[in-house]
Design a protein around this motif. Structure first.
Motif, PDB file in Angstrom:
ATOM      1  N   PRO A   1      23.736 -14.675  66.221  1.00  0.00           N
ATOM      2  CA  PRO A   1      23.744 -13.835  65.021  1.00  0.00           C
ATOM      3  C   PRO A   1      24.268 -14.591  63.802  1.00  0.00           C
ATOM      4  CG  PRO A   1      24.747 -12.705  66.902  1.00  0.00           C
ATOM      5  CD  PRO A   1      24.559 -14.130  67.307  1.00  0.00           C
ATOM      6  N   ALA A   2      23.882 -14.113  62.630  1.00  0.00           N
ATOM      7  CA  ALA A   2      24.310 -14.769  61.386  1.00  0.00           C
ATOM      8  C   ALA A   2      25.813 -14.741  61.219  1.00  0.00           C
ATOM      9  CB  ALA A   2      23.635 -14.082  60.201  1.00  0.00           C
ATOM     10  N   SER A   3      26.487 -13.830  61.911  1.00  0.00           N
ATOM     11  CA  SER A   3      27.940 -13.718  61.802  1.00  0.00           C
ATOM     12  C   SER A   3      28.678 -14.805  62.583  1.00  0.00           C
ATOM     13  CB  SER A   3      28.389 -12.345  62.305  1.00  0.00           C
ATOM     14  OG  SER A   3      27.984 -12.145  63.652  1.00  0.00           O
ATOM     15  N   ASP A   4      27.972 -15.588  63.386  1.00  0.00           N
ATOM     16  CA  ASP A   4      28.632 -16.642  64.154  1.00  0.00           C
ATOM     17  C   ASP A   4      29.313 -17.640  63.211  1.00  0.00           C
ATOM     18  OD1 ASP A   4      27.860 -15.581  66.529  1.00  0.00           O
ATOM     19  OD2 ASP A   4      26.383 -17.123  67.024  1.00  0.00           O
ATOM     20  N   PRO A   5      30.513 -18.088  63.542  1.00  0.00           N
ATOM     21  CA  PRO A   5      31.179 -19.073  62.687  1.00  0.00           C
ATOM     22  C   PRO A   5      30.484 -20.431  62.672  1.00  0.00           C
ATOM     23  CG  PRO A   5      32.422 -18.696  64.717  1.00  0.00           C
ATOM     24  CD  PRO A   5      31.351 -17.652  64.669  1.00  0.00           C
ATOM     25  N   GLU A   6      29.738 -20.751  63.719  1.00  0.00           N
ATOM     26  CA  GLU A   6      28.935 -21.962  63.749  1.00  0.00           C
ATOM     27  C   GLU A   6      27.663 -21.679  64.532  1.00  0.00           C
ATOM     28  OE1 GLU A   6      30.268 -25.244  66.243  1.00  0.00           O
ATOM     29  OE2 GLU A   6      31.872 -23.960  67.015  1.00  0.00           O
ATOM     30  N   PRO A   7      26.588 -22.439  64.276  1.00  0.00           N
ATOM     31  CA  PRO A   7      25.317 -22.165  64.950  1.00  0.00           C
ATOM     32  C   PRO A   7      25.448 -22.285  66.473  1.00  0.00           C
ATOM     33  CG  PRO A   7      24.980 -23.630  63.087  1.00  0.00           C
ATOM     34  CD  PRO A   7      26.460 -23.532  63.286  1.00  0.00           C
ATOM     35  N   ARG A   8      24.834 -21.323  67.164  1.00  0.00           N
ATOM     36  CA  ARG A   8      24.777 -21.343  68.627  1.00  0.00           C
ATOM     37  C   ARG A   8      23.361 -20.987  69.050  1.00  0.00           C
ATOM     38  NH1 ARG A   8      28.962 -17.258  71.080  1.00  0.00           N
ATOM     39  NH2 ARG A   8      27.917 -15.893  69.569  1.00  0.00           N
ATOM     40  N   CYS A   9      22.977 -21.473  70.225  1.00  0.00           N
ATOM     41  CA  CYS A   9      21.693 -21.066  70.775  1.00  0.00           C
ATOM     42  C   CYS A   9      21.877 -20.624  72.219  1.00  0.00           C
ATOM     43  CB  CYS A   9      20.646 -22.169  70.669  1.00  0.00           C
ATOM     44  SG  CYS A   9      20.835 -23.528  71.841  1.00  0.00           S
ATOM     45  N   LEU A  10      20.923 -19.811  72.683  1.00  0.00           N
ATOM     46  CA  LEU A  10      20.989 -19.225  74.013  1.00  0.00           C
ATOM     47  C   LEU A  10      20.215 -20.092  75.001  1.00  0.00           C
ATOM     48  CD1 LEU A  10      21.894 -16.661  75.625  1.00  0.00           C
ATOM     49  CD2 LEU A  10      19.603 -15.748  75.161  1.00  0.00           C
ATOM     50  N   LEU A  11      20.902 -20.523  76.046  1.00  0.00           N
ATOM     51  CA  LEU A  11      20.261 -21.254  77.139  1.00  0.00           C
ATOM     52  C   LEU A  11      20.490 -20.493  78.431  1.00  0.00           C
ATOM     53  CD1 LEU A  11      21.238 -24.962  76.328  1.00  0.00           C
ATOM     54  CD2 LEU A  11      19.152 -23.721  75.690  1.00  0.00           C
ATOM     55  N   ALA A  12      19.526 -20.570  79.331  1.00  0.00           N
ATOM     56  CA  ALA A  12      19.582 -19.777  80.557  1.00  0.00           C
ATOM     57  C   ALA A  12      19.317 -20.650  81.770  1.00  0.00           C
ATOM     58  CB  ALA A  12      18.567 -18.636  80.490  1.00  0.00           C
ATOM     59  N   ARG A  13      19.864 -20.201  82.891  1.00  0.00           N
ATOM     60  CA  ARG A  13      19.622 -20.866  84.171  1.00  0.00           C
ATOM     61  C   ARG A  13      18.724 -19.968  84.997  1.00  0.00           C
ATOM     62  NH1 ARG A  13      22.504 -21.507  89.002  1.00  0.00           N
ATOM     63  NH2 ARG A  13      24.205 -20.174  88.268  1.00  0.00           N
ATOM     64  N   HIS A  14      17.540 -20.459  85.299  1.00  0.00           N
ATOM     65  CA  HIS A  14      16.540 -19.683  86.018  1.00  0.00           C
ATOM     66  C   HIS A  14      16.766 -19.755  87.522  1.00  0.00           C
ATOM     67  CE1 HIS A  14      14.804 -20.331  82.045  1.00  0.00           C
ATOM     68  NE2 HIS A  14      13.950 -19.354  82.281  1.00  0.00           N
ATOM     69  N   GLN A  15      16.176 -18.811  88.220  1.00  0.00           N
ATOM     70  CA  GLN A  15      16.244 -18.831  89.676  1.00  0.00           C
ATOM     71  C   GLN A  15      15.742 -20.172  90.201  1.00  0.00           C
ATOM     72  OE1 GLN A  15      17.454 -16.900  91.929  1.00  0.00           O
ATOM     73  NE2 GLN A  15      17.675 -14.855  91.053  1.00  0.00           N
ATOM     74  N   GLY A  16      16.494 -20.769  91.092  1.00  0.00           N
ATOM     75  CA  GLY A  16      16.095 -22.039  91.675  1.00  0.00           C
ATOM     76  C   GLY A  16      16.578 -23.250  90.920  1.00  0.00           C
ATOM     77  N   ALA A  17      17.115 -23.058  89.707  1.00  0.00           N
ATOM     78  CA  ALA A  17      17.630 -24.190  88.936  1.00  0.00           C
ATOM     79  C   ALA A  17      18.986 -24.611  89.482  1.00  0.00           C
ATOM     80  CB  ALA A  17      17.741 -23.831  87.463  1.00  0.00           C
ATOM     81  N   GLY A  18      19.365 -25.851  89.210  1.00  0.00           N
ATOM     82  CA  GLY A  18      20.660 -26.356  89.642  1.00  0.00           C
ATOM     83  C   GLY A  18      21.796 -25.685  88.895  1.00  0.00           C
ATOM     84  N   PRO A  19      23.045 -25.943  89.285  1.00  0.00           N
ATOM     85  CA  PRO A  19      24.200 -25.266  88.679  1.00  0.00           C
ATOM     86  C   PRO A  19      24.369 -25.548  87.194  1.00  0.00           C
ATOM     87  CG  PRO A  19      24.897 -27.046  90.150  1.00  0.00           C
ATOM     88  CD  PRO A  19      23.438 -26.845  90.386  1.00  0.00           C
TER      89      PRO A  19
END
Length: 310
Positions: free
Chosen positions: A178-196
């Motif tokens: 969100p624009a309210s974040d103090p610094e830019p962030r992005c969303l990353l996800a771990r899918h089924q079967g992916a490593g830790p």
């Protein structure tokens, strides 16, 4: 954010969409000694002893064409043409012998090895031959289909149906916080079967009756429980593995609450830009070098611009 130099997306030459409808014209190109043939074995290009993709002309090309189960026109340059030939009807050893090759390889293994136009041509050949092989029967009546238009169309002689090469569109998105974040962030996800530590961008296929932006919003909401605001197109990439078209977006979340579905995703969390840079520099998270996902991440961090001097 501008995505340049995406792999598999710079197929050279004229695809001759009108002329390939003329069987006599296609046959004349096949007989020319200066036309080239790219032999493939079960979706794999063949390599010389030096590791270069095999291309054949003249008598050597005609040997391969005589053994091919499918030939498709790739492009035209002046009076000569480039074709791909499927040698999947014989074993690998025989295919290598017929083409004078030393080995076969997955197209993606060449992504950082051969020039972009060559890579794009091989991917194009792979996708078109794969479709022909998997469209040998009519989906309406079940009758065997026949090749037409130099491998770009299949016809059902029983019910008259025309089958065109199938493309399966999928979206991939970099979700920024969100624009309210103090610094830019992005969303990353771990899918089924992916490593830790196998975090990646979110992606999914476009469904019937859905816009591309709608697919982005649905996938992110379904899998990560995140609601999006603006969704902006960034670029697209041919992805014939076997029949994809990847469409890249950047989107902005309206909140930072994450609730993964537990089916497609097992984990998702926000990463700061510096954290993503650290992951990329240490080889832990830029995505495959040939994928649009990797380009989206590197562009967002600024690493692509730094590498190109922009």
């Amino acid at each position: 954010m501008v995505l340049d130099g995406l792999a598999y997306s710079a197929t050279p030459g004229d695809r001759a969409a009108v002329r390939r409808m003329d069987p006599a014209w296609v046959d004349a190109r096949l007989r020319r000694d200066d036309s080239t043939v790219v032999p493939m074995w079960r979706d794999r290009p063949l390599l010389t002893a030096a590791g270069d993709p095999v291309t054949l002309t003249g008598p050597a090309a005609r040997v391969v064409l005589g053994a091919a189960v499918q030939t498709v026109l790739l492009s035209v340059d002046g009076d000569s043409a480039s074709f791909a030939a499927d040698l999947g009807g014989v074993g690998e050893a025989e295919a290598l012998l017929l083409a004078g090759a030393s080995s076969s390889v997955d197209v993606r293994a060449l992504a950082t090895v051969v020039p972009g136009p060559v890579l794009a041509t091989l991917a194009y050949a792979r996708g078109l031959l794969y479709w022909n092989r998997n469209a040998r029967f009519c989906g309406t009546c079940g009758a065997p289909t026949e090749t037409a238009h130099a491998g770009h169309l299949r016809l059902c002689p029983a019910c008259g149906r025309q089958l065109f090469p199938r493309i399966e569109p999928a979206v991939i998105v970099l979700v920024e916080g969100p624009a309210s974040d103090p610094e830019p962030r992005c969303l990353l996800a771990r899918h089924q079967g992916a490593g830790p530590d196998g975090f990646a961008l979110l992606a999914g296929f476009v469904e019937v009756g859905e816009s591309l932006e709608g697919a982005v919003r649905r996938e992110v909401a379904e899998e990560a429980g995140v609601t999006l605001g603006a969704v902006t197109y960034q670029g697209s990439q041919g992805w014939p593995f076997p029949a994809g078209l990847m469409i890249g977006f950047i989107a902005w979340a309206v909140g930072d609450t994450v609730a993964v579905d537990g089916a497609e995703l097992v984990e998702a969390r926000w990463f700061t830009r510096s954290e993503v840079v650290e992951r990329i520099v240490n080889g832990r998270g830029s995505g495959p070098p040939d994928s649009i996902g990797g380009h989206l991440l590197r562009s967002w961090t600024g690493l692509d611009r730094a590498a190109s001097g922009r």
